[in-house]
Design a protein around this motif. Structure first.
Motif, PDB file in Angstrom:
ATOM      1  N   GLY A  12       5.698  -1.065  -0.218  1.00 11.65           N
ATOM      2  CA  GLY A  12       5.866  -2.191   0.684  1.00 11.65           C
ATOM      3  C   GLY A  12       6.290  -3.476   0.006  1.00 11.65           C
ATOM      4  O   GLY A  12       5.584  -4.485   0.083  1.00 11.65           O
ATOM      5  N   THR A  38       6.156   2.408   5.255  1.00 10.82           N
ATOM      6  CA  THR A  38       6.108   1.432   4.166  1.00 10.82           C
ATOM      7  C   THR A  38       4.981   0.453   4.469  1.00 10.82           C
ATOM      8  O   THR A  38       4.161   0.682   5.357  1.00 10.82           O
ATOM      9  CB  THR A  38       7.464   0.721   4.010  1.00 10.82           C
ATOM     10  OG1 THR A  38       7.437  -0.123   2.845  1.00 10.82           O
ATOM     11  CG2 THR A  38       7.792  -0.122   5.228  1.00 10.82           C
ATOM     12  N   GLY A  39       4.915  -0.657   3.731  1.00  9.09           N
ATOM     13  CA  GLY A  39       3.860  -1.634   3.939  1.00  9.09           C
ATOM     14  C   GLY A  39       3.937  -2.260   5.322  1.00  9.09           C
ATOM     15  O   GLY A  39       5.022  -2.455   5.877  1.00  9.09           O
ATOM     16  N   PRO A  59      -0.883  -3.709  -0.157  1.00  3.30           N
ATOM     17  CA  PRO A  59      -0.055  -4.676  -0.872  1.00  3.30           C
ATOM     18  C   PRO A  59      -0.274  -4.565  -2.386  1.00  3.30           C
ATOM     19  O   PRO A  59      -1.353  -4.203  -2.843  1.00  3.30           O
ATOM     20  CB  PRO A  59      -0.547  -6.027  -0.337  1.00  3.30           C
ATOM     21  CG  PRO A  59      -1.132  -5.711   1.005  1.00  3.30           C
ATOM     22  CD  PRO A  59      -1.739  -4.352   0.857  1.00  3.30           C
TER      23      PRO A  59
END
Length: 395
Positions: A12, A38-39, A59
């Motif tokens: 991410g 993804t993030g 994160p």
């Protein structure tokens, strides 16, 4: 052509998510069913592009906090030596993030049941999850191969995690888990050993931007003076001193300067700047590069490849990770130069920038790399081959 369900998976961050978006868009436009994992910070961007986003992982900052607890049983880096801090990246990217992504992605794979997983090279968790599920996988690169000590230490951690998860990996490098590899780096500048690996497929790097617009003042310029683009990327924190030194050096030249601070920098920290320097918190790099005469940057893969693709000379300040490999590639192409860590000061920046702008050979060399990139297979061409990759058994 047979339509397939494709799941794209990246870490991410901008530098790991954006390089995959052109192929994801081409796959969608070709009629394939595309899901993007993804993030969670990229959910809005993905939805705006018509993708179905799935949040996975954590994160990077949180990953480092977790690594601090795992390795040193602390929530703060205060008091740790540089050698101790250097132990964290391999834990973050080889253990913490792969484990979290693996855990989050397993039920997603069960639900979505993709025919193919496109795994971004640094997203080892996605590669492990797809391997565990027996789903064909193809690895998508984001830059030059970096078989350095850090990369190998990360891969060692991934190997240990795979053993804990009961996953048998093929011998050799873990980067692609033995699967086909999509390489977006200019072939003449890629590591020779990597370029000769079996099942490496070239893919033209197409820059992605959320908002393809440049500042009005750039479009209004008469181009009587060179325009220098200065950026230290989207995730290079703690760089105020380096940016300030570069600004002070470039301000001594007869050039206009656009500084893109990025999301991690408060532009107010730079203080007053000369009238020849414009500060922007964000700029569409892809849209800006055709207007630029020199790129001064941190050595990140996205900016390096973007400048190559636009045929623009570049001056970099490599400091960590793949930035040294990228600086080496620029030097190899004779398309720019770099300043070593600790060597970034106003005078050095001014001298190097002046030379790179004045000597036309650097732009000629950069344009030669741009022509090489333009000859690489497009995302549309590669998207048409995805059913072929989906038809293979997982490694």
């Amino acid at each position: 052509m047979i339509d397939v369900r494709v799941l794209f998976a990246s870490l991410g961050t901008h530098g790991h998510t954006y390089p995959l978006l052109p192929l994801a868009a081409a796959a969608r436009d070709a009629g394939h069913e595309v899901t993007f994992a993804t993030g969670e910070g990229f959910a809005e961007v993905l939805r705006a592009q018509g993708f179905d986003p799935i949040a996975t992982g954590i994160p990077v900052f949180d990953g480092f906090l977790a690594a601090l607890r795992i390795r040193f049983d602390t929530d703060s880096p205060d008091g740790l030596t540089p050698d101790q801090l250097s132990e964290l990246p391999q834990i973050v990217f080889g253990q913490v993030m792969p484990q979290r992504i693996f855990d989050r992605l397993q039920p997603v794979l069960d639900r979505v049941r993709p025919d193919l997983v496109v795994q971004e090279i640094s997203n080892y968790g996605a590669g492990l999850a797809a391997t565990k599920a027996g789903i064909p996988t193809i690895c998508h690169g984001v830059g030059r191969d970096t078989p350095d000590e850090l990369t190998r230490s990360i891969e060692d951690e991934v190997g240990r995690l795979a053993t804990q998860l009961g996953i048998d990996l093929p011998p050799g490098r873990i980067d692609a888990f033995g699967n086909p590899f999509l390489d977006i780096f200019p072939p003449s500048l890629q590591e020779p050993a990597f370029r000769s690996r079996p099942e490496r497929y070239e893919l033209r790097p197409v820059p992605f931007t959320e908002r393809p617009k440049v500042p009005d003042w750039v479009l209004a310029r008469t181009r009587s003076r060179p325009l220098v683009y200065l950026t230290l990327g989207t995730s290079s924190g703690g760089t105020v001193e380096v940016l300030r030194a570069a600004i002070d050096g470039l301000a001594t030249l007869d050039v206009d300067v656009l500084v893109a601070g990025g999301p991690s920098l408060d532009l107010a920290q730079l203080g007053e700047v000369p009238t020849s320097v414009r500060l922007e918190s964000w700029v569409s790099q892809a849209a800006l590069l055709p207007h630029v005469d020199l790129v001064v940057h941190h050595g990140g893969s996205g900016t390096t490849i973007g400048a190559f693709g636009a045929g623009v000379p570049q001056l970099s300040f490599p400091w960590a990770g793949d930035s040294f490999a990228n600086a080496q590639a620029v030097a190899q192409a004779e398309a720019g130069d770099h300043l070593p860590p600790g060597g970034v000061n106003a005078e050095a920046v001014a001298d190097a920038a002046k030379r790179l702008i004045a000597d036309e050979s650097y732009r000629t060399a950069a344009k030669a790399v741009a022509a090489e990139i333009a000859a690489m297979p497009t995302p549309d061409e590669v998207a048409r081959r995805l059913p072929e990759f989906a038809g293979r058994r997982a490694a």
